[in-house]
Design a protein around this motif. Structure first.
Motif, PDB file in Angstrom:
ATOM      1  N   GLN A  18      13.608  71.330  52.240  1.00 20.16           N
ATOM      2  CA  GLN A  18      14.717  70.459  51.848  1.00 20.16           C
ATOM      3  C   GLN A  18      15.947  70.734  52.697  1.00 20.16           C
ATOM      4  O   GLN A  18      16.674  69.818  53.063  1.00 20.16           O
ATOM      5  CB  GLN A  18      15.056  70.642  50.376  1.00 20.16           C
ATOM      6  CG  GLN A  18      14.151  69.911  49.436  1.00 20.16           C
ATOM      7  CD  GLN A  18      14.151  68.431  49.661  1.00 20.16           C
ATOM      8  OE1 GLN A  18      13.198  67.879  50.172  1.00 20.16           O
ATOM      9  NE2 GLN A  18      15.213  67.764  49.296  1.00 20.16           N
ATOM     10  N   LYS A  21      15.449  69.041  55.969  1.00 19.37           N
ATOM     11  CA  LYS A  21      15.630  67.597  55.812  1.00 19.37           C
ATOM     12  C   LYS A  21      17.107  67.245  55.643  1.00 19.37           C
ATOM     13  O   LYS A  21      17.561  66.200  56.104  1.00 19.37           O
ATOM     14  CB  LYS A  21      14.810  67.076  54.645  1.00 19.37           C
ATOM     15  CG  LYS A  21      13.336  67.076  54.950  1.00 19.37           C
ATOM     16  CD  LYS A  21      12.529  66.663  53.767  1.00 19.37           C
ATOM     17  CE  LYS A  21      11.049  66.803  54.139  1.00 19.37           C
ATOM     18  NZ  LYS A  21      10.193  66.640  52.996  1.00 19.37           N
ATOM     19  N   ASN A  25      19.154  64.704  57.944  1.00 20.58           N
ATOM     20  CA  ASN A  25      19.985  63.618  57.417  1.00 20.58           C
ATOM     21  C   ASN A  25      21.362  63.611  58.070  1.00 20.58           C
ATOM     22  O   ASN A  25      21.907  62.549  58.379  1.00 20.58           O
ATOM     23  CB  ASN A  25      20.137  63.733  55.904  1.00 20.58           C
ATOM     24  CG  ASN A  25      18.936  63.224  55.162  1.00 20.58           C
ATOM     25  OD1 ASN A  25      18.354  62.226  55.526  1.00 20.58           O
ATOM     26  ND2 ASN A  25      18.557  63.931  54.109  1.00 20.58           N
ATOM     27  N   GLY A  41      18.048  54.930  53.898  1.00 22.69           N
ATOM     28  CA  GLY A  41      17.638  55.863  52.859  1.00 22.69           C
ATOM     29  C   GLY A  41      17.979  57.289  53.264  1.00 22.69           C
ATOM     30  O   GLY A  41      18.600  57.525  54.287  1.00 22.69           O
ATOM     31  N   LEU A  45      14.828  62.995  49.445  1.00 26.23           N
ATOM     32  CA  LEU A  45      15.448  62.799  48.134  1.00 26.23           C
ATOM     33  C   LEU A  45      14.418  62.728  47.013  1.00 26.23           C
ATOM     34  O   LEU A  45      14.645  63.248  45.918  1.00 26.23           O
ATOM     35  CB  LEU A  45      16.303  61.532  48.145  1.00 26.23           C
ATOM     36  CG  LEU A  45      17.225  61.313  46.966  1.00 26.23           C
ATOM     37  CD1 LEU A  45      18.216  62.465  46.844  1.00 26.23           C
ATOM     38  CD2 LEU A  45      17.967  60.008  47.115  1.00 26.23           C
ATOM     39  N   ASN A  46      13.268  62.146  47.280  1.00 20.63           N
ATOM     40  CA  ASN A  46      12.243  61.997  46.239  1.00 20.63           C
ATOM     41  C   ASN A  46      11.505  63.300  45.942  1.00 20.63           C
ATOM     42  O   ASN A  46      10.736  63.361  44.991  1.00 20.63           O
ATOM     43  CB  ASN A  46      11.249  60.897  46.611  1.00 20.63           C
ATOM     44  CG  ASN A  46      10.553  61.170  47.929  1.00 20.63           C
ATOM     45  OD1 ASN A  46      10.953  62.033  48.685  1.00 20.63           O
ATOM     46  ND2 ASN A  46       9.526  60.398  48.215  1.00 20.63           N
ATOM     47  N   GLU A  47      11.748  64.344  46.725  1.00 16.72           N
ATOM     48  CA  GLU A  47      11.085  65.631  46.503  1.00 16.72           C
ATOM     49  C   GLU A  47      11.888  66.569  45.606  1.00 16.72           C
ATOM     50  O   GLU A  47      11.368  67.594  45.159  1.00 16.72           O
ATOM     51  CB  GLU A  47      10.810  66.308  47.847  1.00 16.72           C
ATOM     52  CG  GLU A  47       9.858  65.489  48.717  1.00 16.72           C
ATOM     53  CD  GLU A  47       9.785  65.998  50.138  1.00 16.72           C
ATOM     54  OE1 GLU A  47      10.207  67.138  50.384  1.00 16.72           O
ATOM     55  OE2 GLU A  47       9.304  65.241  50.995  1.00 16.72           O
ATOM     56  N   PRO A  49      13.006  66.271  42.406  1.00 13.66           N
ATOM     57  CA  PRO A  49      12.490  66.498  41.044  1.00 13.66           C
ATOM     58  C   PRO A  49      11.322  67.488  41.011  1.00 13.66           C
ATOM     59  O   PRO A  49      11.216  68.288  40.084  1.00 13.66           O
ATOM     60  CB  PRO A  49      12.045  65.109  40.582  1.00 13.66           C
ATOM     61  CG  PRO A  49      12.882  64.170  41.371  1.00 13.66           C
ATOM     62  CD  PRO A  49      13.060  64.832  42.712  1.00 13.66           C
ATOM     63  N   ASP A  50      10.482  67.474  42.030  1.00 20.08           N
ATOM     64  CA  ASP A  50       9.363  68.415  42.102  1.00 20.08           C
ATOM     65  C   ASP A  50       9.865  69.847  42.242  1.00 20.08           C
ATOM     66  O   ASP A  50       9.334  70.766  41.610  1.00 20.08           O
ATOM     67  CB  ASP A  50       8.453  68.047  43.276  1.00 20.08           C
ATOM     68  CG  ASP A  50       7.229  68.939  43.352  1.00 20.08           C
ATOM     69  OD1 ASP A  50       6.558  69.120  42.315  1.00 20.08           O
ATOM     70  OD2 ASP A  50       6.938  69.451  44.460  1.00 20.08           O
TER      71      ASP A  50
END
Length: 75
Positions: A18, A21, A25, A41, A45-47, A49-50
């Protein structure tokens, strides 16, 4: 416990990913600004919650160990 060590290692690896990433970004944002384009986008970002789920499960697993001492303070 080898299983807990593997979970911690996996979590650290995910967090480091992260971080990478995040820097991607920032570089992407700089390029977009230089070319006057808009962002579609955000990477990674979608990782999140995991990662949060792994943290919570790791806390649960650690606090269930007999050798792990903790105190919960209510404010």
């Amino acid at each position: 416990d080898d299983e807990l060590i593997l979970k911690i290692s996996d979590l650290c690896s995910n967090i480091r990913g992260q971080e990478i990433k995040y820097y991607m970004n920032m570089e992407y944002q700089d390029l977009l600004q230089k070319t006057n384009n808009k962002r579609d986008g955000v990477f990674g970002l979608n990782e999140l919650p995991d990662i949060y789920e792994k943290i919570l499960f790791l806390i649960r697993d650690l606090t269930s160990q007999d050798y792990f001492e903790y105190t919960i303070e209510k404010k």
